[in-house]
Design a protein around this motif. Structure first.
Motif, PDB file in Angstrom:
ATOM      1  N   ILE A 165      47.159  91.691  67.769  1.00  0.00           N
ATOM      2  CA  ILE A 165      45.630  91.969  67.764  1.00  0.00           C
ATOM      3  C   ILE A 165      44.754  90.679  66.996  1.00  0.00           C
ATOM      4  N   THR A 166      45.411  90.277  65.357  1.00  0.00           N
ATOM      5  CA  THR A 166      44.773  89.368  64.812  1.00  0.00           C
ATOM      6  C   THR A 166      44.271  87.161  65.473  1.00  0.00           C
ATOM      7  N   PRO A 167      45.276  86.778  65.984  1.00  0.00           N
ATOM      8  CA  PRO A 167      45.658  86.258  66.290  1.00  0.00           C
ATOM      9  C   PRO A 167      44.711  86.182  67.659  1.00  0.00           C
ATOM     10  N   ALA A 168      44.021  87.558  68.690  1.00  0.00           N
ATOM     11  CA  ALA A 168      43.813  87.532  70.017  1.00  0.00           C
ATOM     12  C   ALA A 168      42.413  86.967  69.568  1.00  0.00           C
ATOM     13  N   ALA A 169      41.960  87.685  68.064  1.00  0.00           N
ATOM     14  CA  ALA A 169      40.423  87.668  67.678  1.00  0.00           C
ATOM     15  C   ALA A 169      39.605  86.332  67.207  1.00  0.00           C
ATOM     16  N   GLY A 170      41.090  85.797  66.736  1.00  0.00           N
ATOM     17  CA  GLY A 170      41.286  84.205  66.575  1.00  0.00           C
ATOM     18  C   GLY A 170      40.852  83.264  67.412  1.00  0.00           C
ATOM     19  N   VAL A 171      41.301  83.276  69.085  1.00  0.00           N
ATOM     20  CA  VAL A 171      41.022  83.040  70.183  1.00  0.00           C
ATOM     21  C   VAL A 171      39.790  82.927  70.737  1.00  0.00           C
ATOM     22  N   ARG A 172      39.553  84.167  70.391  1.00  0.00           N
ATOM     23  CA  ARG A 172      38.211  84.718  71.029  1.00  0.00           C
ATOM     24  C   ARG A 172      37.142  84.178  70.162  1.00  0.00           C
ATOM     25  N   SER A 173      37.536  83.944  68.554  1.00  0.00           N
ATOM     26  CA  SER A 173      36.455  83.568  67.923  1.00  0.00           C
ATOM     27  C   SER A 173      36.031  81.931  67.712  1.00  0.00           C
ATOM     28  N   ILE A 174      36.762  81.109  69.186  1.00  0.00           N
ATOM     29  CA  ILE A 174      36.703  79.465  69.175  1.00  0.00           C
ATOM     30  C   ILE A 174      35.170  79.389  69.571  1.00  0.00           C
ATOM     31  N   ASP A 175      34.403  78.569  68.907  1.00  0.00           N
ATOM     32  CA  ASP A 175      33.090  78.300  69.487  1.00  0.00           C
ATOM     33  C   ASP A 175      33.545  77.752  71.170  1.00  0.00           C
ATOM     34  N   ARG A 176      32.516  78.730  71.800  1.00  0.00           N
ATOM     35  CA  ARG A 176      32.054  78.432  72.945  1.00  0.00           C
ATOM     36  C   ARG A 176      31.687  76.731  73.203  1.00  0.00           C
ATOM     37  N   GLY A 177      31.291  76.491  72.526  1.00  0.00           N
ATOM     38  CA  GLY A 177      30.675  74.935  72.867  1.00  0.00           C
ATOM     39  C   GLY A 177      32.301  73.664  72.344  1.00  0.00           C
ATOM     40  N   VAL A 178      32.882  74.388  71.500  1.00  0.00           N
ATOM     41  CA  VAL A 178      33.577  73.417  71.670  1.00  0.00           C
ATOM     42  C   VAL A 178      34.805  73.081  72.344  1.00  0.00           C
ATOM     43  N   THR A 179      34.826  74.162  72.921  1.00  0.00           N
ATOM     44  CA  THR A 179      35.969  73.940  74.252  1.00  0.00           C
ATOM     45  C   THR A 179      35.352  73.473  75.508  1.00  0.00           C
ATOM     46  N   GLU A 180      33.804  73.581  75.576  1.00  0.00           N
ATOM     47  CA  GLU A 180      33.037  72.795  76.472  1.00  0.00           C
ATOM     48  C   GLU A 180      33.333  71.229  76.686  1.00  0.00           C
ATOM     49  N   MET A 181      33.160  71.471  74.950  1.00  0.00           N
ATOM     50  CA  MET A 181      33.147  69.502  74.335  1.00  0.00           C
ATOM     51  C   MET A 181      34.253  68.889  75.290  1.00  0.00           C
ATOM     52  N   GLY A 182      35.586  69.912  74.470  1.00  0.00           N
ATOM     53  CA  GLY A 182      36.812  69.553  75.724  1.00  0.00           C
ATOM     54  C   GLY A 182      36.583  69.769  77.047  1.00  0.00           C
ATOM     55  N   THR A 183      36.233  70.515  77.844  1.00  0.00           N
ATOM     56  CA  THR A 183      36.391  70.328  78.913  1.00  0.00           C
ATOM     57  C   THR A 183      35.727  69.198  80.051  1.00  0.00           C
ATOM     58  N   SER A 184      34.438  68.629  78.883  1.00  0.00           N
ATOM     59  CA  SER A 184      33.344  67.406  79.272  1.00  0.00           C
ATOM     60  C   SER A 184      33.866  66.107  78.401  1.00  0.00           C
ATOM     61  N   PHE A 185      35.444  66.268  77.860  1.00  0.00           N
ATOM     62  CA  PHE A 185      36.303  64.714  77.504  1.00  0.00           C
ATOM     63  C   PHE A 185      37.040  64.463  78.055  1.00  0.00           C
ATOM     64  N   GLY A 186      37.310  65.909  79.597  1.00  0.00           N
ATOM     65  CA  GLY A 186      38.295  65.568  80.629  1.00  0.00           C
ATOM     66  C   GLY A 186      39.557  66.123  79.847  1.00  0.00           C
ATOM     67  N   VAL A 187      39.808  67.166  78.522  1.00  0.00           N
ATOM     68  CA  VAL A 187      40.889  67.604  77.892  1.00  0.00           C
ATOM     69  C   VAL A 187      41.659  68.806  79.045  1.00  0.00           C
ATOM     70  N   GLY A 188      42.696  67.821  79.152  1.00  0.00           N
ATOM     71  CA  GLY A 188      44.002  69.052  80.275  1.00  0.00           C
ATOM     72  C   GLY A 188      44.036  70.893  78.824  1.00  0.00           C
ATOM     73  N   PRO A 189      44.771  71.309  80.257  1.00  0.00           N
ATOM     74  CA  PRO A 189      45.249  72.355  79.559  1.00  0.00           C
ATOM     75  C   PRO A 189      46.186  72.684  78.249  1.00  0.00           C
ATOM     76  N   VAL A 190      46.807  71.842  78.444  1.00  0.00           N
ATOM     77  CA  VAL A 190      47.944  71.197  77.040  1.00  0.00           C
ATOM     78  C   VAL A 190      47.869  70.997  76.006  1.00  0.00           C
ATOM     79  N   ARG A 191      46.872  69.845  76.332  1.00  0.00           N
ATOM     80  CA  ARG A 191      45.983  69.227  75.770  1.00  0.00           C
ATOM     81  C   ARG A 191      45.323  70.356  74.698  1.00  0.00           C
ATOM     82  N   ARG A 192      44.939  71.058  74.863  1.00  0.00           N
ATOM     83  CA  ARG A 192      43.350  71.662  74.962  1.00  0.00           C
ATOM     84  C   ARG A 192      43.768  72.655  74.157  1.00  0.00           C
TER      85      ARG A 192
END
Lengths: 271, 262, 282
Positions: free
Chosen positions: C160-187
């Motif tokens: 449960i704790t790591p699951a909460a951790g993944v959910r807590s990752i800032d959406r903005g950071v993930t979107e930044m990754g997407t816009s820089f073309g980061v693939g799933p492994v690198r992400r």
């Protein structure tokens, strides 16, 4: 500036039309139910093979469960367990919340007692099972004490962090408007602490039921613990499993109720 | 005109002790300031110049290391209802409705219930929020929340208002609207006001006098009189005189910063 | 505005003091060490007096506990405790290997969360101790039994704790990754895992506490190892040694927790306390 009341609609998807379930949810339900049925089916199949005496067919367990309910045995035992739990929980709340408020707000209490509380919080309560009878006897007293210890420190720690969580700007606002001592507590600090205190109370419910069951299994056989132990000693496996499932369901229902109460208590904060 | 607030040679040093090391920061050094009855004074300065510290000292939330702060000749010994404060964040109690938030300040003064409700109605009307008494802060926009904060400050009938960057967290448009409302409020109530801000336009638009502070240590570097008549309206912001005053503030601010900060 | 933001009340960890005039230090009676010495000293004295009053069959005196500690060194009780912890670590490691990846999957994929989340949560809140009589039937009373109990007690915290951790990752950071073309492994390597690390370590810490609890419960249940020693000391009313042995369990547990806390500070210095963030889930 227009009066823009915040509606909590998601900014991405408008919910004007009640959309059908998204495909992943349909799949999710399918897989969820398949998983459950698969496990139960495998259980039934494996049980009827008779390879392991520890695993009876699933429907035998269902039958024993039904039997336990209609004969009233489970329900009477559950009443006893609940009594233990409620008494222990009430004691823990009566001690934990005031102590938590004190430790959270007084510098002296924090200096002196907080390290002790954290030490106690980290101590496995089950360690004291061998000696708790010396002080309380093994009957209801002992089980209630164990239950209280099982959830006391959770409630206390949560209350402490609740008091600490009051935003400093709000306290300063109160001070700026001349709220001192009592008014600052009743008007700002306690209401701000409430959500975390209530979280602690909810987690405490789960701990209390665990403590009560553990006490009935390990300290002295009674109520639901006795039902489980007795069935186990007779190797009446369907009944043993039925009782275990009953205990776990009871815990789930209690936690569900506690969650609902928590929502109600902090409803006015959710906008 | 008499001086209602005197800040006399005030210095403030913070000492932060983290395990063994101890660092002292001079937030304010030798600040002098007189505020007259019924005056609107803006204090402007870059981040870290100690302007909010000065306001906290005036409000009595903190005390000067040396020097004196006198309110009507009396030394400030703590917060009091004679100063109404509006904070940078609205700082509303989320579990109370708008009306009860304003009542909070009155409860602290032990105003009785019937009277409290009357005052709440009055001040909500003053800030244009009548009808929102029963809303929770979470249901209001940021600008409306800050209006509640202003209403709360007016509710205690203070002899002076202290505004600590009250519009800093708002979007540009809402900010202008609230500035105009504040100007109108000030005209009708004629309440002595000290406004802390980092927005030069806001300072020129609202104040009779702008105090420019420099940093490291925080000190007064210039005081600029704003000669515009009231009522002031939006068009004033486009005039050459307005621009000239803003430019003057800009240069004073630049001069107030030490060379080590860009 | 760094200076202006200094809060008036001291935050835990960093003591911020406002110096007014020359009064730079707190008076003696307000200092933590003084208050602690006084009150804890008083508690110890009260303990000793109480124990001397009621006698050793009811409550041990402090010298009796110390003698019990020496006795425990001599008769190998502490070696038994260490052996118990070794077995506990096997179950705990198993729980970590199973739980953490499952938790990460649950946090990352809504679908996984939807399918197994309710079951995980149900086991998480319910009373697992009730399962003990059944686990004995499956695994006997030996090593496997203890490992299984520790595993069950710890694993749900580690999901449960790591699951909460993944959910807590800032959406903005993930979107930044997407816009820089980061693939799933690198992400996974550059965003998800580092972002989740503080939660994973916190989960390990919470799970460890449960694992120790499970270890004690299991050993008391089948009367083996440390549990057996504690039971026999309790029956014989050798309370001095009982408390000395119980203290060893607490101290080793605290030591392991401190190691994890140290690791948390060294490995994830950017993260604050994330325990609050997951407390709602418990």
């Amino acid at each position: 500036m227009t009066a823009q009341l915040s509606t909590s609609a998601s900014p991405v998807v408008g919910r004007a039309v009640r959309a059908p379930l998204p495909p992943w949810k349909v799949w999710g339900w399918t897989v969820r139910i398949t998983l459950l049925l698969g496990v139960l089916g495998a259980w039934q199949w494996y049980g009827t093979q008779g390879e392991s005496f520890a695993i009876p067919p699933f429907f035998d367990v269902v039958e024993a469960f039904w039997e336990g309910i209609v004969s009233g045995e489970f329900l009477v035992a559950a009443a006893g367990t609940l009594l233990t739990m409620v008494l222990g929980y009430a004691i823990a709340v009566a001690i934990g919340v005031p102590m938590g408020l004190w430790i959270g707000s007084s510098r002296f209490a924090r200096n002196v007692f907080e390290p002790l509380v954290h030490a106690a919080y980290a101590t496995p309560v089950s360690l004291f099972i061998p000696v708790i009878g010396i002080y309380t006897g093994l009957d209801l007293n002992g089980r209630v004490t164990l239950t209280a210890l099982w959830c006391l420190f959770e409630i206390m720690v949560s209350t402490i962090s609740g008091v600490r969580s009051t935003p400093v700007p709000l306290i300063e606002m109160g001070r700026a408007y001349g709220a001192g001592g009592a008014k600052l507590y009743s008007g700002v600090i306690l209401p701000a602490a409430l959500p975390l205190v209530v979280v602690g109370l909810r987690i405490g419910v789960g701990r209390a039921i665990r403590g009560a069951v553990t006490a009935e299994l390990l300290l002295s056989a009674a109520n639901l613990g006795e039902v489980i132990l007795f069935a186990g000693s007779l190797f009446d496996i369907p009944k043993l499993l039925a009782a275990i499932i009953f205990v776990m369901l009871l815990g789930l229902v209690l936690m569900r109720i506690a969650t609902l109460v928590e929502r109600r208590a902090t409803r006015h904060l959710q906008h | 005109m008499t001086s209602i607030l005197s800040v006399r040679d005030v210095s403030k040093t913070f000492t932060v002790r983290k395990s063994r090391t101890q660092t002292s920061t001079h937030a304010l050094a030798g600040v002098d300031l007189e505020v007259e009855e019924g005056e609107f004074v803006a204090i402007i300065g870059a981040s870290g110049c100690g302007k909010s510290t000065l306001l906290r000292l005036i409000d009595g939330l903190d005390f000067p290391t040396t020097g004196q702060i006198l309110l009507r000749g009396q030394e400030v010994t703590g917060p009091g209802a004679d100063r109404g404060v509006v904070f940078q964040q609205p700082n509303l109690l989320p579990w109370r409705t708008v009306g009860r938030n304003i009542q909070f300040a009155l409860e602290c003064l032990r105003v009785d219930r019937a009277q409290r409700e009357g005052i709440v109605r009055d001040v909500l009307q003053l800030v244009g929020l009548d009808g929102f008494e029963q809303h929770y802060p979470g249901q209001l926009s940021g600008g409306m929340q800050q209006r509640v904060g202003i209403a709360r400050a007016y509710a205690v009938r203070p002899s002076m208002l202290l505004l600590d960057e009250p519009f800093g967290a708002l979007d540009a448009q809402t900010r202008v609207v609230l500035q105009e409302d504040l100007e109108r409020l000030w005209r009708t109530e004629q309440k002595t006001t000290v406004l802390i801000t980092h927005d030069m336009e806001e300072a020129v638009y609202l104040a009779d006098r702008v105090v420019v502070m420099g940093s490291r240590p925080g000190r007064v570097v210039d005081i600029v009189d704003i000669p515009f008549d009231r009522p002031r309206d939006y068009d004033l912001r486009g005039t050459a005189e307005f621009g000239r005053l803003k430019t003057r503030l800009w240069h004073a601010l630049q001069a107030g910063m030490n060379a080590d900060v860009a | 505005m760094s200076l202006d933001a200094v809060p008036a009340t001291a935050t835990p960890g960093v003591s911020v003091q406002y110096v007014r005039g020359r009064q730079a230090r707190l008076p003696l009676r307000h200092r933590a060490w003084f208050q602690r010495t006084l009150v804890w000293g008083a508690i110890l004295v009260a303990w000793q007096l109480f124990a001397m009053n009621v006698g050793p069959f009811f409550f041990p005196t402090i010298p009796e506990v110390l003698a019990g500690a020496i006795e425990s060194f001599a008769d190998g009780t502490y070696l038994t405790v260490l052996a118990s912890f070794q077995q506990m670590l096997v179950g705990f490691a198993l729980a970590a290997v199973v739980g953490i990846p499952l938790g990460l999957l649950m946090g990352q994929f809504k679908f996984v969360d939807f399918v197994i989340g309710p079951f995980v949560n149900a086991f998480f809140v319910t009373s697992l101790a009730a399962l003990l009589p059944f686990i004995i039937l499956l695994f006997g009373t030996g090593f496997e039994f203890r490992v299984a109990v520790v595993f069950l007690f710890a694993v749900f915290y580690l999901i449960i704790t790591p699951a909460a951790g993944v959910r807590s990752i800032d959406r903005g950071v993930t979107e930044m990754g997407t816009s820089f073309g980061v693939g799933p492994v690198r992400r996974l390597w550059s965003i998800t895992l580092p972002g989740t690390l503080p939660f994973v370590i916190t989960g390990l810490r919470l799970g460890l506490g449960q694992a120790v609890q499970g270890m004690v419960v299991a050993e008391l249940w089948v009367s083996i190892g440390t549990g057996r020693k504690l039971l026999s000391l309790g029956y014989a009313r050798e309370l001095g040694q009982f408390f000395a042995a119980a203290a060893a369990v607490v101290l080793i547990g605290a030591f392991l927790t401190a190691l994890l806390l140290y690791g948390q500070r060294k490995l994830t210095p950017w993260a604050g306390d994330v325990e609050q963030a997951v407390s709602g889930a418990r």
